[in-house]
Write a protein that holds these residues in place. Structure first.
Motif, PDB file in Angstrom:
ATOM      1  N   GLN A   1      -4.328   9.662   3.113  1.00 27.90           N
ATOM      2  CA  GLN A   1      -4.336   8.669   2.046  1.00 27.90           C
ATOM      3  C   GLN A   1      -2.901   8.896   1.092  1.00 27.90           C
ATOM      4  O   GLN A   1      -2.754   7.805   0.873  1.00 27.90           O
ATOM      5  N   MET A   2      -2.503   9.843   1.205  1.00 27.48           N
ATOM      6  CA  MET A   2      -1.369   9.891   0.275  1.00 27.48           C
ATOM      7  C   MET A   2       0.039   9.497   1.005  1.00 27.48           C
ATOM      8  O   MET A   2       0.745   8.560   0.530  1.00 27.48           O
ATOM      9  N   ASN A   3      -0.072   9.597   2.195  1.00 26.89           N
ATOM     10  CA  ASN A   3       0.912   8.787   3.038  1.00 26.89           C
ATOM     11  C   ASN A   3       0.906   7.426   3.065  1.00 26.89           C
ATOM     12  O   ASN A   3       1.776   6.528   2.621  1.00 26.89           O
ATOM     13  N   THR A   4      -0.516   6.820   3.193  1.00 21.84           N
ATOM     14  CA  THR A   4      -0.887   5.385   2.924  1.00 21.84           C
ATOM     15  C   THR A   4      -0.253   4.799   1.572  1.00 21.84           C
ATOM     16  O   THR A   4       0.506   3.612   1.431  1.00 21.84           O
ATOM     17  N   ASP A   5      -0.417   5.792   0.392  1.00 19.71           N
ATOM     18  CA  ASP A   5      -0.383   5.301  -0.906  1.00 19.71           C
ATOM     19  C   ASP A   5       1.240   5.321  -1.050  1.00 19.71           C
ATOM     20  O   ASP A   5       1.915   4.527  -1.568  1.00 19.71           O
ATOM     21  N   LYS A   6       1.793   6.312  -0.542  1.00 21.90           N
ATOM     22  CA  LYS A   6       3.274   6.251  -0.621  1.00 21.90           C
ATOM     23  C   LYS A   6       3.992   5.143  -0.122  1.00 21.90           C
ATOM     24  O   LYS A   6       4.903   4.493  -0.621  1.00 21.90           O
ATOM     25  N   GLU A   7       3.558   4.702   1.375  1.00 19.71           N
ATOM     26  CA  GLU A   7       4.025   3.669   1.912  1.00 19.71           C
ATOM     27  C   GLU A   7       3.672   2.353   1.007  1.00 19.71           C
ATOM     28  O   GLU A   7       4.615   1.473   1.070  1.00 19.71           O
TER      29      GLU A   7
END
Length: 92
Positions: free
Chosen positions: A36-42
């Motif tokens: 989820q953090m990677n998705t949010d960062k992108e």
């Protein structure tokens, strides 16, 4: 083996099972949070790039309309500032 020894062994197995289950649950939670953090960062990156692109385009159109409206030394200074701001946005 005595009845007490069997009960202790059973309790030890249950405790080990609970501990392992908790480890697995935490590992899954960690992986989910990481994804989820990677998705949010992108998502933030894409939104930021879009915002900078829009701001750069707005500065460019404001600069050209300003040049048409105002003449002289003041116009040159303001145009220079607009150009610097546009380059700053482009460098991000």
């Amino acid at each position: 083996m005595s009845k007490e020894a069997k009960e202790r062994e059973q309790k030890a197995r249950e405790k080990a099972f609970r501990k392992e289950s908790q480890k697995i649950a935490l590992r899954g939670l960690g992986q989910s949070t990481s994804a989820q953090m990677n998705t949010d960062k992108e998502s933030v990156k894409v939104k930021g790039e879009k915002g900078m692109s829009e701001a750069s385009a707005m500065i460019g159109s404001t600069e050209s309309s300003f040049q048409e409206s105002v003449k002289g030394q003041f116009s040159k200074k303001v145009t220079q500032v607009f150009e610097e701001q546009k380059q700053t946005l482009d460098s991000f």
